[in-house]
Write a protein that holds these residues in place. Structure first.
Motif, short mmCIF file in Angstrom:
data_model
loop_
_atom_site.label_atom_id
_atom_site.label_comp_id
_atom_site.label_asym_id
_atom_site.label_seq_id
_atom_site.Cartn_x
_atom_site.Cartn_y
_atom_site.Cartn_z
N ASP A 32 0.81 -1.22 0.00
CA ASP A 32 0.00 0.00 0.00
C ASP A 32 0.84 1.27 0.00
N TYR A 34 2.37 3.38 -2.26
CA TYR A 34 2.42 3.62 -3.71
C TYR A 34 3.63 4.44 -4.13
N ARG A 98 0.89 1.58 -8.82
CA ARG A 98 0.22 0.99 -7.67
C ARG A 98 -0.40 -0.35 -8.06
N ASN A 100 -3.11 -3.62 -6.51
CA ASN A 100 -4.09 -4.09 -5.53
C ASN A 100 -4.07 -5.61 -5.57
N GLU A 103 -7.60 -7.45 -5.56
CA GLU A 103 -8.35 -7.33 -6.83
C GLU A 103 -7.52 -7.78 -8.02
#
Length: 260
Positions: A32, A34, A98, A100, A103
């Motif tokens: 997290d 970035y 970035r 995730n 996802e």
């Protein structure tokens, strides 16, 4: 014999420590963070630079040698870079990066000044085009160059954490499903010689037209060239991520997300 064996030992030691030094010196980021990820990706591309990383079988990215790469423009003409080089990737400005992990999606943005030059070949690929040109074919073989200033690109890419047979976890990007958009925030310049319409040499007229109308040219015909640039760009990114386990640059434990 002693000297020869010592030389072999020295070269082996050099390559082992070069490999170790590179991965050990990589920034390590949380998923997290970035800004850290952005700096990491930038450092990877800049580190590969002109020399690549031979110990990891990663070739140089700048300059990038291009041999027999063909782009079809709207089904009208085929343009082949027979032997050329592309420059500028190592100096790209990386603005966002970035990912995730839950996802399995990533996003990056960068801006680059790029140039491609070398020996080109062009030929008509459409009988309709020749009919419109009153039976004359477009052809050419000579020196060509295109320079793009401030090419800003946005990428959205799917990826996943992949656990391999060696027990390590790698970042695996699905390159065929990458979506991207771009805009040119600077300008584009063209050069070519030995370009013909039938038997008439038209290089100067065509180059002048291209340079005076580069915005229309790129919006109408630029997509195939950018597609090819994106293909090369992510090809080199894959060399790194396929060779270096994620533990060398990601702090988080990826094992809960890992797939075969």
């Amino acid at each position: 014999m002693i000297v020869k064996n010592f030389a072999v030992l020295f070269m082996f030691t050099f390559f082992v420590f070069s490999d170790t030094a590179f991965v050990d010196d990589l920034p390590k980021c949380k998923l997290d963070d970035y800004e850290c990820l952005r700096g990491l990706y930038e450092s990877i591309i800049h580190s590969i630079g002109k020399s690549g990383i031979p110990e990891l079988n990663i070739p140089p990215v700048d300059p990038l040698k291009i041999t027999n790469v063909t782009v079809n423009v709207l089904g009208l003409v085929n343009i082949t870079m027979v032997d050329g080089v592309a420059k500028g990737v190592k100096d790209c400005l990386f603005e966002q990066f970035r990912i995730n992990i839950t996802e399995e999606t990533g996003h990056q943005e960068n801006t680059c000044d790029l140039s491609i030059k070398g020996h080109y070949k062009i030929e008509s690929a459409s009988p309709l085009l020749e009919a419109l040109l009153q039976g004359n074919a477009i052809s050419g073989e000579g020196n060509g160059k295109i320079k793009i200033e401030k090419l800003h690109m946005k990428f959205d890419f799917p990826f996943y954490a992949q656990k391999r047979d060696d027990g390590e976890i790698y970042i695996k990007c699905i390159y065929d499903l990458i979506k991207y958009d771009y805009e040119i925030r600077g300008k584009v310049g063209f050069f070519a010689d030995n370009l013909y319409l039938g038997n008439q040499e038209i290089s100067k007229a065509i180059v002048r037209m291209l340079n005076e109308n580069w915005e229309f040219v790129m919006s109408s015909f630029g997509q195939p060239f950018v597609d090819k640039a994106v293909e090369f760009y992510f090809k080199f990114a894959s060399y790194f991520f396929d060779a270096v386990p994620a533990r060398h640059f990601i702090i988080d434990d990826l094992s809960p997300y890992a797939k075969p």
